[in-house]
Design a protein around this motif. Structure first.
Motif, PDB file in Angstrom:
ATOM      1  N   UNK A 177     -23.850   8.882  -8.280  1.00 11.82           N
ATOM      2  CA  UNK A 177     -23.689   7.670  -7.182  1.00 11.82           C
ATOM      3  C   UNK A 177     -22.454   7.298  -7.697  1.00 11.82           C
ATOM      4  N   UNK A 178     -22.104   6.987  -8.885  1.00 10.90           N
ATOM      5  CA  UNK A 178     -21.074   6.303  -9.433  1.00 10.90           C
ATOM      6  C   UNK A 178     -19.695   7.090  -9.212  1.00 10.90           C
ATOM      7  N   UNK A 179     -19.823   8.542  -9.429  1.00  9.57           N
ATOM      8  CA  UNK A 179     -18.705   9.490  -8.901  1.00  9.57           C
ATOM      9  C   UNK A 179     -18.503   9.361  -7.542  1.00  9.57           C
ATOM     10  N   UNK A 180     -19.536   9.353  -6.683  1.00 13.19           N
ATOM     11  CA  UNK A 180     -19.288   9.019  -5.392  1.00 13.19           C
ATOM     12  C   UNK A 180     -18.488   7.962  -4.914  1.00 13.19           C
ATOM     13  N   UNK A 181     -18.796   6.702  -5.489  1.00  6.35           N
ATOM     14  CA  UNK A 181     -18.314   5.506  -5.282  1.00  6.35           C
ATOM     15  C   UNK A 181     -16.816   5.598  -5.860  1.00  6.35           C
ATOM     16  N   UNK A 182     -16.372   6.421  -7.066  1.00  7.32           N
ATOM     17  CA  UNK A 182     -15.192   6.430  -7.461  1.00  7.32           C
ATOM     18  C   UNK A 182     -14.239   7.110  -6.380  1.00  7.32           C
ATOM     19  N   UNK A 183     -14.818   8.189  -5.821  1.00  5.91           N
ATOM     20  CA  UNK A 183     -13.989   8.819  -4.719  1.00  5.91           C
ATOM     21  C   UNK A 183     -13.776   8.295  -3.324  1.00  5.91           C
ATOM     22  N   UNK A 184     -14.947   7.273  -3.302  1.00  4.97           N
ATOM     23  CA  UNK A 184     -14.854   6.562  -1.890  1.00  4.97           C
ATOM     24  C   UNK A 184     -15.290   5.048  -2.179  1.00  4.97           C
ATOM     25  N   UNK A 185     -14.399   4.326  -2.636  1.00  5.36           N
ATOM     26  CA  UNK A 185     -14.462   2.897  -3.046  1.00  5.36           C
ATOM     27  C   UNK A 185     -14.580   1.903  -2.001  1.00  5.36           C
ATOM     28  N   UNK A 186     -14.060   2.333  -0.778  1.00  2.00           N
ATOM     29  CA  UNK A 186     -14.139   1.365   0.243  1.00  2.00           C
ATOM     30  C   UNK A 186     -14.540   1.931   1.433  1.00  2.00           C
ATOM     31  N   UNK A 187     -15.462   1.241   2.188  1.00  3.88           N
ATOM     32  CA  UNK A 187     -16.053   1.621   3.379  1.00  3.88           C
ATOM     33  C   UNK A 187     -15.011   1.459   4.674  1.00  3.88           C
ATOM     34  N   UNK A 188     -14.926   2.294   5.271  1.00  7.93           N
ATOM     35  CA  UNK A 188     -13.930   2.487   6.554  1.00  7.93           C
ATOM     36  C   UNK A 188     -14.846   2.412   7.827  1.00  7.93           C
ATOM     37  N   UNK A 189     -14.638   1.665   8.858  1.00  8.14           N
ATOM     38  CA  UNK A 189     -15.142   1.829  10.094  1.00  8.14           C
ATOM     39  C   UNK A 189     -14.124   1.764  11.179  1.00  8.14           C
ATOM     40  N   UNK A 190     -14.549   2.381  12.257  1.00  7.83           N
ATOM     41  CA  UNK A 190     -13.500   2.483  13.336  1.00  7.83           C
ATOM     42  C   UNK A 190     -14.335   2.774  14.653  1.00  7.83           C
ATOM     43  N   UNK A 191     -14.102   1.962  15.615  1.00  9.11           N
ATOM     44  CA  UNK A 191     -15.062   1.817  16.917  1.00  9.11           C
ATOM     45  C   UNK A 191     -16.681   2.220  16.491  1.00  9.11           C
ATOM     46  N   UNK A 192     -17.083   1.375  15.451  1.00  7.95           N
ATOM     47  CA  UNK A 192     -18.482   1.475  15.214  1.00  7.95           C
ATOM     48  C   UNK A 192     -18.957   2.639  14.487  1.00  7.95           C
ATOM     49  N   UNK A 193     -17.996   3.525  14.142  1.00 10.43           N
ATOM     50  CA  UNK A 193     -18.365   4.684  13.364  1.00 10.43           C
ATOM     51  C   UNK A 193     -17.768   4.610  11.959  1.00 10.43           C
TER      52      UNK A 193
END
Ligand code: SF4
Length: 292
Positions: A177-193
């Motif tokens: 999970x730490x590696x996943x967070x390293x790869x994708x540190x920021x949650x991005x949404x567009x049009x509710x997805x």
């Protein structure tokens, strides 16, 4: 392909001639590919998530609702070109994303397919897994997977050994999970997805509220209370759960609410809840080779 150490089992199996713990050989195997309407709302959206269920699994949890494919290995062998065509077909049907369910044991085999699809499509790729992952294997997916959707099931090794045959589940789970967070540190949404990020799924289980609290403690302390946490109420005693009296029932509303209240008390800001009615067989996918 060299000897397989794609997941924490480290079987060192020659998958050209035999299988390891997961049961998979060198063939990519898929049991179903369709537009899934019942994932989290920001994953399914209105059109559905382009979900691909891979056969076999490196955990084989005794309560697995997908035991027909995870433990019994139901599915159809696909070439890399055929898997690519499955992704394209889902996109043509309007999928919001490509949702890879339990692909951990196939990552080295599907990597060329994912790279080719990524080069030709803007659809987010979701890696939906049981959370028992190898960091080295996850690193192969860096720049390819847009959204990680791992389980965090339990903390105590006695529990994970009993129900998932993995005494080191939590130890490996947190590294993954730490590696996943390293790869994708920021949650991005567009049009509710959701387009990028990390969403942690936690299945509330009978008589295991203490494990839920420990999982939530770890997330809060290590990833922060802004982490998206999906609290799942859908547990049903499938597969071999009847052999374990303490988990041989659905959860109670009180158990779910205790976990939910604890999540709120910890200050989590992004909690996804499930209705108690989600614990119903009608929400379990039927595995019928649809879309493959
Ligand atoms: S992916 Fe399968 S064969 Fe490879 S190490 Fe894991 S369980 Fe063993």
């Amino acid at each position: 392909m060299s000897l397989c150490n794609a997941c924490p089992r480290n079987c060192n199996a020659d998958r050209q001639t035999k299988t390891g713990f997961c049961g998979a050989d060198q063939n990519i195997k898929v049991a179903k590919a369709y537009l899934h309407e019942w994932e989290e709302p920001f994953i399914s959206g209105s059109k559905g998530s382009g979900t691909v269920f891979f056969s076999h699994c490196n955990l084989k949890c005794v309560f697995c609702q997908n035991f027909k494919i995870s433990a019994e290995g139901f599915g159809k062998n696909l070439s890399q070109d055929e898997l690519y065509d499955v992704f394209v077909s889902l996109e043509q049907k309007g999928a919001n994303n490509i949702n890879l369910v339990t692909a951990s044991h196939f990552v080295p085999y599907i990597l060329p397919v994912l790279k080719k699809f990524k080069a030709n499509s803007n659809l987010p790729i979701i890696y939906n897994c049981g959370g028992y992952e190898s960091v080295d294997t996850l690193k192969m997916l860096d720049g390819i997977v847009d959204v990680y959707l791992p389980d965090m099931k339990y903390v105590d090794s006695r529990i994970s050994a009993k129900y998932s045959h993995a005494p080191d589940y939590f130890e490996k789970n947190v590294l993954a999970v730490k590696e996943m967070k390293r790869q994708q540190p920021k949650d991005v949404f567009c049009d509710g997805l959701i387009k990028k990020g990390l969403v942690i799924r936690h299945l509330v289980m009978p008589n295991l509220v203490d494990q839920s609290k420990k999982v939530l403690d770890w997330i809060a302390d290590n990833l922060g209370t802004d982490t998206f946490v999906s609290l799942m109420a859908q547990y049903q005693p499938f597969y071999r759960a009847c052999e374990f009296d303490e988990i041989n029932r659905k959860i109670t509303e009180r158990e779910y609410n205790r976990v939910l209240q604890y999540t709120e008390q910890k200050g989590f800001e992004n909690i996804l809840c499930q209705e108690m009615t989600s614990s119903d067989e009608k929400y379990v996918p039927s595995f019928d080779l649809q879309g493959v």
